[in-house]
Design an enzyme around this catalytic site. Structure first.
Site, PDB file in Angstrom:
ATOM      1  N   HIS A 285       0.987  -1.216  -0.037  1.00 34.11           N
ATOM      2  CA  HIS A 285       0.018   0.020  -0.152  1.00 34.11           C
ATOM      3  C   HIS A 285       0.809   1.250   0.085  1.00 34.11           C
ATOM      4  O   HIS A 285       1.730   1.303   0.689  1.00 34.11           O
ATOM      5  CB  HIS A 285      -0.861  -0.093   1.192  1.00 34.11           C
TER       6      HIS A 285
ATOM      7  N   PHE B 146       8.065  -1.424   6.419  1.00 34.99           N
ATOM      8  CA  PHE B 146       7.831  -2.025   5.099  1.00 34.99           C
ATOM      9  C   PHE B 146       7.069  -3.451   5.509  1.00 34.99           C
ATOM     10  O   PHE B 146       7.805  -4.281   6.200  1.00 34.99           O
ATOM     11  CB  PHE B 146       8.964  -2.014   4.395  1.00 34.99           C
ATOM     12  N   HIS B 147       5.893  -3.386   4.767  1.00 30.72           N
ATOM     13  CA  HIS B 147       5.054  -4.772   5.027  1.00 30.72           C
ATOM     14  C   HIS B 147       4.536  -5.041   3.606  1.00 30.72           C
ATOM     15  O   HIS B 147       4.115  -4.277   3.010  1.00 30.72           O
ATOM     16  CB  HIS B 147       4.193  -4.792   6.223  1.00 30.72           C
ATOM     17  N   ILE B 148       4.408  -6.394   3.553  1.00 29.05           N
ATOM     18  CA  ILE B 148       3.692  -6.814   2.039  1.00 29.05           C
ATOM     19  C   ILE B 148       2.530  -7.508   2.315  1.00 29.05           C
ATOM     20  O   ILE B 148       2.254  -8.365   3.112  1.00 29.05           O
ATOM     21  CB  ILE B 148       4.918  -7.867   1.314  1.00 29.05           C
TER      22      ILE B 148
END
Lengths: 334, 334
Positions: free
Chosen positions: B244, B252-254
């Protein structure tokens, strides 16, 4: 859906619902199938959010579905297509409750309709520049050669659908604006136009190159200007522009939607790319190769694009499934 | 919705619906709120597509909405939140029809809840590299300094929520997998995991640079491998990865989702960016400046990113609205 709430808690919270007194409607979203109501319960503020539930698909209920409908009211009919509003068997003593179903009937239907409405398993694929050049571009060429774009040329050249053309700009950055089929042509919050470019050398986003940035920016500005000119209630920063990859047809066109249009699968990552982000991606691109000059500018043909496909689609069955299985792709079969 | 169908056509097509004989269910989509039925009418094939209709929001109906509900059944309750199934006033003689409403009650609710559920006007903004550097990065820093990431550090360091961690990989490409709050943790077709990276120097997609491509690709592979390891019914090419921008929190993340998960606003262009497309964008980037070397690789900080914001959001009120109005942005106010 078994509840894990202690029974006394369940009874208590269930008793709160009928006590809810409406203050006002806060929102209606998810295509109108969710409403958010502000109100009070015992004089304290409360929110009640109501959604239409999923259909119960147990076989017995589905068997009797069509005969359980009441107050079926036709809204329109065209050839084999007809659409309706209806009620889910309301009590007769309630007079005229508002319809809670929308129906489409396709009759008689073909195998193609059945395929279209059957659940498809989706697959995520990564189209490298090599796959694009070797298979996808020949596939696009074959579709174009089959005359799949005749309807667009008919519109561009003024032979058909001229009554639908909402705006036309000729010249270097020529394009026309058409309403998308899914737009009702009046609800501003779900505005959806198609901007179809006049030039015919751009088959898809893959043909955009760094030297087209000025052209794209100029055309984008003109499309936005034309749209707010047509609909003065909308401001420029309420418009969202995106393209599909893969698109339905291989002539470059841009989707122009109101930013509040309910985003569904058609706007999702893996299907849609923001136009502004593509422009920026092109601007920051390195030359295709150290020796390249302005006659071979870098472009989207240098990128890998990842998207999803239905297993019934030609691109899956003719290109990506063979590649996955280590079989040869038969380009002559496109 | 007034019909333009000639009356005799309307009567004819309306008479077809009760004659529909079910052959089989083809699909159930739009979160189960649409079903596509294959069947026959007078021995010819026919498709009947039924959707839940939008709520009628005329004031009188909304006033009596909460008291018109029947068979209210609590499913769960937690603090001020409770959720239910219910019926829209079915006839009593029909015994036990399946519920057609889902309800959420928040009681007592706060102003924050009201704001969250109130329709927000959305605005499209273009965040140039200059706007990012001057305003957005300081905004991110301020949020991080306020301790907004403590919950993530607690998980990463093993202090809380360890029972939710589904997979953990340590080292250079370290990350952990958590179920997204919206996933029921069992329906494979709507699988939704979060991949949270261990390293803390990446605040958002903006911090990704060309020299991280190998790291990103390696971590992407490990996340996909871990997911299909946890859920052997899912194949690699059924997973979609996106991030996003703007994200909800600046670490940071997916998002790792099943490709058949119903795409809503959260996956839409203007909100989500495909991870693979970002990797490719980085790979094809030109140096930031002619003089730049490997110690200052080009990256997403060089791109313009276009996305949409609610008018109630801090970024709109504190950054983009002042910019639009030619007012000064007060960085100390973040």
């Amino acid at each position: 859906m078994t509840s894990t709430t202690p029974p006394e808690v369940a009874v208590h919270v269930e008793s709160l619902i009928p006590k809810f007194q409406l203050t006002r409607l806060l929102n209606s979203d998810q295509a109108g199938r969710r409403i958010s109501l502000l109100g009070t319960v015992d004089a304290q503020p409360a929110l009640l959010i109501a959604e239409r539930a999923a259909f119960d698909t147990t076989p017995a209920l589905l068997q009797s579905f069509s005969t359980s409908l009441r107050n079926i009211k036709n809204l329109g009919a065209n050839d084999i297509y007809a659409w309706f509003l209806a009620n889910s068997d309301p009590s007769k003593e309630n007079g005229n409750p508002p319809p809670d179903f929308k129906l489409n009937l396709i009759y008689p239907c073909t195998d193609k309709h059945v395929k279209k409405y059957t659940q498809q398993r989706l697959r995520v694929v990564t189209e490298t520049p090599q796959i694009y050049a070797a298979y996808i571009r020949p596939y696009m060429r074959a579709q174009r050669d089959k005359g799949a774009l005749d309807w667009i040329y008919n519109i561009l050249e003024g032979r058909t659908e001229q009554e639908d053309v909402m705006y036309r700009e000729s010249g270097d950055t020529g394009f026309l604006l058409l309403p998308d089929l899914n737009w009702d042509r009046k609800t501003m919050g779900s505005l959806h136009l198609l901007g179809i470019v006049e030039r015919r050398d751009i088959w898809s986003v893959r043909d955009l190159t760094r030297d087209m940035v000025a052209w794209m920016t100029h055309m984008r500005d003109k499309m936005v200007q034309a749209t707010v000119g047509l609909y003065p209630g909308i401001e420029r920063d309420e418009l969202k522009l995106y393209v599909h990859y893969q698109p339905t047809y291989y002539h470059f066109h841009i989707h122009i939607v109101h930013v509040s249009l309910e985003a569904g699968g058609t706007q999702a990552t893996g299907k849609a790319l923001g136009l502004e982000n593509i422009i920026s991606q092109l601007e920051t691109m390195a030359p295709s190769s150290p020796s390249s000059d302005d006659s071979h500018p870098p472009g989207m043909h240098n990128a890998s694009l990842t998207y999803h496909l239905g297993e019934q689609s030609d691109l899956w069955t003719k290109v990506y499934l063979p590649l996955k299985q280590g079989r040869q792709v038969n380009v002559d079969d496109f």
